[in-house]
Design a protein around this motif. Structure first.
Motif, short mmCIF file in Angstrom:
data_model
loop_
_atom_site.label_atom_id
_atom_site.label_comp_id
_atom_site.label_asym_id
_atom_site.label_seq_id
_atom_site.Cartn_x
_atom_site.Cartn_y
_atom_site.Cartn_z
N HIS A 291 34.24 -20.42 19.42
CA HIS A 291 34.45 -19.35 20.39
C HIS A 291 33.75 -19.64 21.72
O HIS A 291 32.83 -20.45 21.79
CB HIS A 291 33.94 -18.02 19.82
CG HIS A 291 34.64 -17.63 18.55
ND1 HIS A 291 35.92 -17.14 18.53
CD2 HIS A 291 34.23 -17.69 17.25
CE1 HIS A 291 36.28 -16.89 17.29
NE2 HIS A 291 35.28 -17.22 16.49
N ASP A 292 34.20 -18.92 22.75
CA ASP A 292 33.59 -19.09 24.07
C ASP A 292 32.17 -18.55 24.12
O ASP A 292 31.31 -19.09 24.81
CB ASP A 292 34.45 -18.39 25.14
CG ASP A 292 35.84 -18.98 25.24
OD1 ASP A 292 35.94 -20.18 25.55
OD2 ASP A 292 36.82 -18.25 25.00
N HIS A 293 31.94 -17.45 23.41
CA HIS A 293 30.62 -16.82 23.40
C HIS A 293 30.26 -16.39 21.99
O HIS A 293 31.13 -16.00 21.21
CB HIS A 293 30.61 -15.58 24.31
CG HIS A 293 31.03 -15.84 25.72
ND1 HIS A 293 30.24 -16.50 26.63
CD2 HIS A 293 32.18 -15.52 26.38
CE1 HIS A 293 30.87 -16.58 27.78
NE2 HIS A 293 32.05 -16.00 27.66
N VAL A 294 28.96 -16.45 21.70
CA VAL A 294 28.43 -15.93 20.43
C VAL A 294 27.30 -14.98 20.77
O VAL A 294 26.44 -15.28 21.61
CB VAL A 294 27.91 -17.06 19.52
CG1 VAL A 294 27.35 -16.47 18.22
CG2 VAL A 294 29.02 -18.06 19.22
N PHE A 295 27.29 -13.82 20.11
CA PHE A 295 26.23 -12.83 20.29
C PHE A 295 25.55 -12.62 18.94
O PHE A 295 26.22 -12.30 17.95
CB PHE A 295 26.79 -11.50 20.80
CG PHE A 295 27.44 -11.60 22.15
CD1 PHE A 295 26.74 -11.28 23.30
CD2 PHE A 295 28.76 -12.03 22.28
CE1 PHE A 295 27.33 -11.38 24.55
CE2 PHE A 295 29.37 -12.13 23.52
CZ PHE A 295 28.66 -11.81 24.67
N THR A 296 24.25 -12.80 18.88
CA THR A 296 23.52 -12.55 17.64
C THR A 296 22.69 -11.28 17.79
O THR A 296 22.27 -10.92 18.90
CB THR A 296 22.60 -13.71 17.25
OG1 THR A 296 21.39 -13.68 18.04
CG2 THR A 296 23.30 -15.05 17.43
N SER A 297 22.46 -10.61 16.67
CA SER A 297 21.55 -9.46 16.68
C SER A 297 20.63 -9.55 15.49
O SER A 297 21.05 -9.85 14.37
CB SER A 297 22.32 -8.13 16.66
OG SER A 297 22.93 -7.92 15.40
N GLY A 298 19.33 -9.31 15.75
CA GLY A 298 18.36 -9.27 14.67
C GLY A 298 17.53 -10.54 14.56
O GLY A 298 17.95 -11.64 14.92
N GLY A 299 16.30 -10.35 14.05
CA GLY A 299 15.46 -11.49 13.69
C GLY A 299 14.66 -12.13 14.79
O GLY A 299 14.27 -13.29 14.67
N ILE A 300 14.37 -11.39 15.89
CA ILE A 300 13.55 -11.99 16.95
C ILE A 300 12.28 -11.18 17.20
O ILE A 300 11.72 -11.20 18.29
CB ILE A 300 14.33 -12.18 18.25
CG1 ILE A 300 14.88 -10.86 18.81
CG2 ILE A 300 15.48 -13.17 18.06
CD1 ILE A 300 15.46 -11.00 20.23
N GLY A 301 11.82 -10.46 16.18
CA GLY A 301 10.61 -9.66 16.28
C GLY A 301 9.35 -10.46 15.95
O GLY A 301 9.36 -11.69 15.91
N PRO A 302 8.22 -9.75 15.64
CA PRO A 302 6.93 -10.41 15.45
C PRO A 302 6.56 -10.74 14.01
O PRO A 302 5.48 -11.28 13.77
CB PRO A 302 5.96 -9.36 16.01
CG PRO A 302 6.60 -8.05 15.64
CD PRO A 302 8.09 -8.28 15.76
#
Length: 243
Positions: free
Chosen positions: A63-74
């Motif tokens: 795909h042209d773009h991928v958006f991820t959500s989750g898993g970038i906390g402390p």
């Protein structure tokens, strides 16, 4: 020219367990549609490095773009940043500009920028930061992958920041028609309509209300005149049952 496509990667055991209901996909789909980008695929994976890395590589290529959500906390299970770095074989470490944003935020709130919170300043080499006006911890963009928080209010703010810099296509339009007949009674007409309007997406969604079986038809695409023509033809095909 076809509109750009996008995929979403939802990361987190809590989504797969049913403990948390994901609302980010719904928001992203609507925002991308308005921007002329077609959300073509969504995957949900657990907090497992191999699953995240494989999904990132596959979606980024497709795909042209991928958006991820989750898993970038402390916390220890926030492993998305490391997995993105591994997926593209890129080094990752605490970055000065990300650390400065966190330091300013925690100084202003009177809290300590401790070792756990510093995990949120670990950014893969070559990535661009995504602003986080809510809690300062940035997301980032590496190649065509946009890495964002899972908390809905932060995710939505990051999406707004990212979309302003992306080139979309023509707005994706839609019209809908309720027909008080079951799918089996209208399937032939829908097949013919889809064949005659190949550039449009024609969706059929059955329902039952007040004992009546019916079908909601949704026609989507970038050709407003084509949608009007298809909808007019559909209405005329079922003059006594369309609403």
């Amino acid at each position: 020219m076809a509109n750009p496509t996008a995929a979403m990667l939802v990361i987190g055991d809590e989504i797969l367990s049913g403990r948390t209901r994901d609302s980010n996909m719904h928001h992203l789909a609507g925002a991308l549609t308005k921007h002329g980008i077609r959300l073509a695929e969504v995957r949900v994976v657990p907090d497992e490095p191999a699953a995240i890395i494989a999904a990132v590589r596959a979606l980024s290529e497709a795909h042209d773009h991928v958006f991820t959500s989750g898993g970038i906390g402390p916390t220890h299970d926030d492993i998305t940043a490391d997995c993105i770095a591994d997926a593209f074989e890129t080094p990752i470490d605490i970055r000065d500009d990300a650390r400065a944003r966190l330091q300013a935020h925690y100084d202003a709130t009177g809290m300590e920028l401790n070792e756990s919170r510093l995990r949120m300043a670990r950014i893969p080499d070559g990535a661009a930061l995504i602003d986080n006006p809510i809690s300062a911890a940035p997301g980032f963009i590496l190649r065509n992958v946009h890495v964002m928080a899972g908390v809905p209010v932060i995710f939505e703010a990051m999406v707004a920041s990212v979309l302003s810099g992306l080139t979309g296509g023509d707005p994706i339009l839609s019209q809908s028609l309720r027909i008080n007949l079951g799918e089996g009674e209208i399937a032939g007409e829908l097949s013919a309509l889809a064949e005659d309007f190949p550039s449009l997406s024609i969706g059929s969604y059955p329902f039952m209300k007040d004992g009546i079986y019916g079908t909601q038809i949704v026609i989507r695409g970038t050709d407003a005149a084509g949608i009007d023509s298809a909808m007019t033809r559909l209405s005329r095909a079922f003059p006594d049952d369309a609403a």
